[in-house]
Design a protein around this motif. Structure first.
Motif, mmCIF file in Angstrom:
data_model
loop_
_atom_site.group_PDB
_atom_site.id
_atom_site.type_symbol
_atom_site.label_atom_id
_atom_site.label_comp_id
_atom_site.label_asym_id
_atom_site.label_seq_id
_atom_site.Cartn_x
_atom_site.Cartn_y
_atom_site.Cartn_z
ATOM 1 N N ASP A 56 0.722 -1.140 0.091
ATOM 2 C CA ASP A 56 0.186 -0.090 0.020
ATOM 3 C C ASP A 56 0.813 1.274 -0.016
ATOM 4 O O ASP A 56 2.166 1.214 0.017
ATOM 5 N N SER A 57 0.323 2.441 0.080
ATOM 6 C CA SER A 57 1.187 3.603 -0.188
ATOM 7 C C SER A 57 1.816 3.864 1.161
ATOM 8 O O SER A 57 2.972 4.217 0.964
ATOM 9 N N ILE A 88 3.681 -2.461 -10.523
ATOM 10 C CA ILE A 88 2.657 -1.734 -11.309
ATOM 11 C C ILE A 88 1.986 -0.851 -9.903
ATOM 12 O O ILE A 88 1.657 0.278 -10.272
ATOM 13 N N THR A 89 1.682 -1.419 -8.845
ATOM 14 C CA THR A 89 1.046 -0.763 -7.794
ATOM 15 C C THR A 89 1.860 0.552 -7.458
ATOM 16 O O THR A 89 1.269 1.573 -7.422
ATOM 17 N N VAL A 91 3.918 2.346 -9.113
ATOM 18 C CA VAL A 91 3.684 3.332 -10.182
ATOM 19 C C VAL A 91 2.670 4.035 -10.053
ATOM 20 O O VAL A 91 2.333 5.398 -10.041
ATOM 21 N N GLU A 92 1.443 3.179 -9.858
ATOM 22 C CA GLU A 92 -0.019 3.718 -10.038
ATOM 23 C C GLU A 92 -0.354 4.539 -8.654
ATOM 24 O O GLU A 92 -0.922 5.685 -8.673
ATOM 25 N N LEU A 93 0.492 4.242 -7.633
ATOM 26 C CA LEU A 93 0.331 5.262 -6.249
ATOM 27 C C LEU A 93 1.237 6.509 -6.450
ATOM 28 O O LEU A 93 1.394 7.401 -5.314
ATOM 29 N N GLY A 94 2.086 6.392 -7.530
ATOM 30 C CA GLY A 94 2.966 7.745 -7.898
ATOM 31 C C GLY A 94 4.431 7.479 -6.963
ATOM 32 O O GLY A 94 4.880 8.484 -6.609
ATOM 33 N N SER A 96 7.908 6.662 -6.563
ATOM 34 C CA SER A 96 9.113 6.246 -7.688
ATOM 35 C C SER A 96 10.069 5.399 -6.954
ATOM 36 O O SER A 96 11.032 4.939 -7.473
#
Length: 126
Positions: A56-57, A88-89, A91-94, A96
């Protein structure tokens, strides 16, 4: 709360995450690893997340924070074994994971650190 073991191999610390990390577990790992880097004078840290299926983030940010703490303590961090779904997760959460090197598996992570040491390359600048 189950703690994540930190193994020492020469001047490299290896953290193999084999359990589902909850927020408290990640915070404990952050503290344990910072202490271990200082106590062992480690030049490298490899975090093996091969067994991690979901991030998770919070966990993503903490991986980045752990790498930053290690860098301040003069140790380079490599995250090894990231699954495609985890990448992928992130990257989707921003997230890096700036300043964090990655390797496909633990063996390649160890080789990456050894190559840098053999070449006399200093850890990533702060």
């Amino acid at each position: 709360m189950e703690r994540v073991p930190i193994l020492k191999l020469d001047d490299v610390l290896i953290v193999s995450i084999q359990i589902d990390l909850e927020d408290q577990g990640v915070l404990a790992l952050q503290e344990d690893l910072a202490e271990a880097v200082v106590e062992s004078a480690a030049r490298g840290v490899i975090i093996d997340i091969t067994a991690v299926e979901i991030v998770d983030s919070f966990i993503g940010r903490m991986l980045s924070t752990i790498a930053s703490i290690s860098r301040v303590l003069d140790a380079e961090t490599i995250v090894a074994g990231m699954r495609p779904a985890v990448a992928i997760t992130l990257v989707e959460l921003g997230l890096s994971l700036g300043g964090v090197r990655t390797a496909l598996n633990l063996e390649k992570g160890v080789a990456l650190l050894e190559d840098r040491y053999d070449a006399g390359v200093a850890p990533v600048p702060r």
